[in-house]
Scaffold this motif. Structure first.
Motif, mmCIF file in Angstrom:
data_model
loop_
_atom_site.group_PDB
_atom_site.id
_atom_site.type_symbol
_atom_site.label_atom_id
_atom_site.label_comp_id
_atom_site.label_asym_id
_atom_site.label_seq_id
_atom_site.Cartn_x
_atom_site.Cartn_y
_atom_site.Cartn_z
ATOM 1 N N GLY A 126 19.710 -41.204 24.301
ATOM 2 C CA GLY A 126 20.634 -42.239 25.256
ATOM 3 C C GLY A 126 21.911 -42.233 24.591
ATOM 4 O O GLY A 126 22.992 -43.121 25.153
ATOM 5 N N LYS A 127 22.403 -41.674 23.751
ATOM 6 C CA LYS A 127 23.867 -41.387 23.214
ATOM 7 C C LYS A 127 24.533 -40.230 23.276
ATOM 8 O O LYS A 127 25.854 -40.172 23.281
ATOM 9 N N GLY A 128 23.864 -39.059 23.612
ATOM 10 C CA GLY A 128 24.592 -37.941 23.683
ATOM 11 C C GLY A 128 24.399 -37.120 22.084
ATOM 12 O O GLY A 128 23.639 -37.258 21.408
ATOM 13 N N THR A 129 25.349 -36.223 22.067
ATOM 14 C CA THR A 129 25.556 -35.412 21.012
ATOM 15 C C THR A 129 26.594 -36.246 19.985
ATOM 16 O O THR A 129 27.877 -36.499 20.258
ATOM 17 N N ILE A 130 26.218 -36.188 18.759
ATOM 18 C CA ILE A 130 26.845 -37.149 17.709
ATOM 19 C C ILE A 130 27.210 -36.348 16.392
ATOM 20 O O ILE A 130 26.538 -35.512 15.945
ATOM 21 N N VAL A 131 28.436 -36.570 15.824
ATOM 22 C CA VAL A 131 28.852 -35.900 14.559
ATOM 23 C C VAL A 131 27.842 -36.738 13.583
ATOM 24 O O VAL A 131 28.092 -37.762 13.545
ATOM 25 N N VAL A 132 27.390 -35.902 12.638
ATOM 26 C CA VAL A 132 26.552 -36.451 11.644
ATOM 27 C C VAL A 132 26.928 -36.076 10.423
ATOM 28 O O VAL A 132 26.419 -36.552 9.200
ATOM 29 N N ASN A 133 27.980 -35.130 10.083
ATOM 30 C CA ASN A 133 28.449 -34.608 8.795
ATOM 31 C C ASN A 133 29.805 -34.001 8.959
ATOM 32 O O ASN A 133 30.198 -33.474 10.015
ATOM 33 N N ASN A 134 30.564 -34.188 7.995
ATOM 34 C CA ASN A 134 31.994 -33.542 8.127
ATOM 35 C C ASN A 134 32.557 -33.064 6.616
ATOM 36 O O ASN A 134 33.927 -32.890 6.557
ATOM 37 N N THR A 135 31.909 -32.936 5.681
ATOM 38 C CA THR A 135 32.504 -32.343 4.400
ATOM 39 C C THR A 135 31.575 -31.051 3.904
ATOM 40 O O THR A 135 31.935 -29.923 4.335
ATOM 41 N N TRP A 136 30.828 -31.296 2.972
ATOM 42 C CA TRP A 136 30.190 -30.114 2.561
ATOM 43 C C TRP A 136 29.182 -29.246 3.546
ATOM 44 O O TRP A 136 29.225 -28.103 3.397
ATOM 45 N N VAL A 164 32.397 -38.886 11.658
ATOM 46 C CA VAL A 164 30.868 -38.965 11.516
ATOM 47 C C VAL A 164 30.505 -40.394 12.357
ATOM 48 O O VAL A 164 31.092 -41.292 12.290
ATOM 49 N N GLY A 165 29.520 -40.142 13.340
ATOM 50 C CA GLY A 165 29.140 -41.159 13.968
ATOM 51 C C GLY A 165 29.748 -41.197 15.631
ATOM 52 O O GLY A 165 29.051 -41.855 16.482
ATOM 53 N N SER A 166 30.742 -40.422 15.618
ATOM 54 C CA SER A 166 31.458 -40.359 16.973
ATOM 55 C C SER A 166 30.630 -39.440 17.938
ATOM 56 O O SER A 166 30.022 -38.372 17.722
ATOM 57 N N LYS A 167 30.629 -39.750 19.256
ATOM 58 C CA LYS A 167 30.026 -38.999 20.287
ATOM 59 C C LYS A 167 31.062 -37.912 20.748
ATOM 60 O O LYS A 167 32.161 -38.310 21.101
ATOM 61 N N ILE A 168 30.584 -36.614 20.868
ATOM 62 C CA ILE A 168 31.540 -35.626 21.225
ATOM 63 C C ILE A 168 31.476 -35.469 22.759
ATOM 64 O O ILE A 168 30.558 -36.089 23.403
ATOM 65 N N PRO A 169 32.342 -34.760 23.341
ATOM 66 C CA PRO A 169 32.579 -34.826 24.660
ATOM 67 C C PRO A 169 31.406 -34.404 25.394
ATOM 68 O O PRO A 169 30.660 -33.247 24.684
#
Length: 479
Positions: free
Chosen positions: A73-83, A34-39
């Protein structure tokens, strides 16, 4: 980062579905936290040998599912990873095990009709006594509703909106901010667990939980092909450090916990333990089910904040209910969680029963919005305080040399730990023949244990003392 993962090439999937599955796997494994920028779209297009329009389609789907978000300005970010991830990758065979699984029967239920006593003192009952039920106020509520009653139709999938708004407001007053759109009305907490197990979890998943736990008395998760993994407790609740040793990476594990006045031990999880637990679940990407149906039965002081209110990452699904505080007959509970997850569970619920009772939802909404519910809770707490005091007095008089127990700060359960080596199953059957109904500890552990769960919420004060006196006599006669 992307080159390390093997690309799934299932022939039945479309190109954009292969991209979606790949991204979900990267998120689930923790490779993309979560919070990381995808390729970039260009890199993903090169990786899959597809044009960028295919990548855009996949990303838009994942954004709609609540997994990704475009940030200027940041691109596409992961915002969730569980439910949210689980809701976006539901099991395809939920219909195979979508039936409600009921609690296992007490050994006393195996006794033949001829042996049943004329009167039973029920120390096994997990509900409030009938004389605590607010008959007069319930009659007033029903009369008010009757004056403006209109023909019933099916409610919207998530449930009666005024009830969801009332629950949202109520939870907000408790310190847990949840929007009405993030609430699903269910027919009791048991149905909530059944919907989660059927609609979100995959066969072979591991459910981490306290041991002992109420969940051991159900078949909900086992019948859905999941494994239960018990974790130790202490006076502050579930030992959070044990989670690290048992949790697997990604959504192959979930955590189920009853942090407030735990069933069956009555333990209240401390605030520091709650924060420690959430920190570990954040590190492990571990989804959490917070079963909080006993929260409002505090006696000494209000409990710590809910796990849901302390959770900043969408890891917690919250379950509430009126069954323990008002009446189980309403069959009204709720699940609060990320919108995408609630949408998924609402869809399954509609396929299962077309929604909870409209009348029950109207009644529940009136209770909360009128303020009657909170007035009733004050009365319930006073009654439980009297009953707890009397129960502890009886235990001190009759059981102090035979058992140990902790003083619960809320709820109506006491976990009685027997000192002597006693066959609890035999003790349970003999007590039944003497007119006392108990719940042996084995119901909550799946194995033999020298413990009994006692409830002081249902039987009268006089009956509770009579039952404990009989229990002492049975134990002494056998030793």
């Amino acid at each position: 980062m992307t080159g390390r993962r093997k690309i799934a090439m299932e022939p039945t999937l479309t190109k954009y579905e292969k991209v979606m599955n790949y991204i979900k796997e990267c998120i689930a494994s923790g490779e993309w936290p979560v919070g990381s920028k995808i390729p970039s779209q260009r890199k993903l297009a090169e990786l899959f040998s597809v044009n960028r329009s295919t990548i855009v389609t996949a990303l838009e789907e994942l954004k709609a599912d609540g997994l990704l978000e475009g940030v200027m300005g940041k691109g596409t970010i992961v915002v969730n990873n569980t439910w949210t991830l689980l809701a976006a990758s539901p099991p395809s065979d939920w219909n195979e095990y979508a039936s409600v699984s009921l609690p296992k029967p007490s050994p006393a239920a195996e006794t033949s009709e001829a042996e049943q006593p004329a009167h039973l003192i029920e120390l096994s009952k997990g509900e409030l006594a009938q004389d605590i039920f607010p008959t007069d106020n319930m009659q007033q509520v029903m009369m008010r509703l009757a004056e403006s009653l209109e023909p019933f139709g099916y409610e919207e999938p998530k449930g009666y909106l005024p009830l969801r708004q009332a629950i949202s407001d109520y939870m907000g007053r408790q310190g847990t901010e949840v929007s009405p759109s993030s609430i699903l009305i269910v027919s009791g907490a048991l149905q909530g667990l059944q919907l989660i197990s059927a609609g979100l979890l995959h066969r072979g998943s591991t459910v981490l939980l306290e041991k002992p736990s109420y969940l051991y008395s159900l078949h909900v998760f086992q019948s859905a092909g999941m494994n239960l993994c018990g974790l130790p407790m202490d006076e502050e609740g579930l030992q959070a450090a044990a989670i690290s040793k048992k949790a697997e990476a990604g959504p192959s594990s979930i955590l189920y916990t009853i942090p407030c006045f735990h069933n069956p031990t009555g333990i209240l999880m401390s605030e520091s333990r709650r924060r420690e637990l959430l920190d570990i679940c954040e590190q492990k990407q571990l989804p959490v089910i917070e079963d909080d149906i006993y929260r409002e039965l505090w006696i000494d002081s209000p409990p710590p904040p809910t796990l849901k209110s302390l959770d900043a990452s969408g890891h917690v699904l919250y379950i509430g209910s009126f069954s323990k505080t008002l009446t189980p007959g309403l069959r009204i509970g709720w699940i609060a969680g990320p919108d995408q997850v609630i949408e998924r569970l609402a869809d399954i619920k509609m396929q299962t029963d077309y929604g909870s009772s409209s009348l029950s939802q109207l009644v529940a909404a009136e209770w909360i919005s009128s303020g009657l519910y909170e007035q009733h809770l004050s009365f319930v707490r006073e009654e439980l305080k009297k009953r707890r005091s009397a129960a502890l007095e009886a235990l001190n008089r009759y059981m102090s040399d035979l058992a140990e127990w902790d003083v619960p700060s809320g709820g109506f359960l006491i976990w009685l730990r027997l000192k002597a080596n006693i066959q609890v199953k035999e003790l349970n059957l003999k007590a039944y023949k003497e007119g006392v109904l108990l719940n042996p500890g084995s119901i909550y552990t799946g194995e033999s244990i020298q413990a009994i769960r006692l409830s002081y919420g249902y039987a009268s004060i006089e009956e509770f003392e009579q039952a404990i006196s009989k229990l002492r006599k049975i134990i002494l006669d056998d030793n």
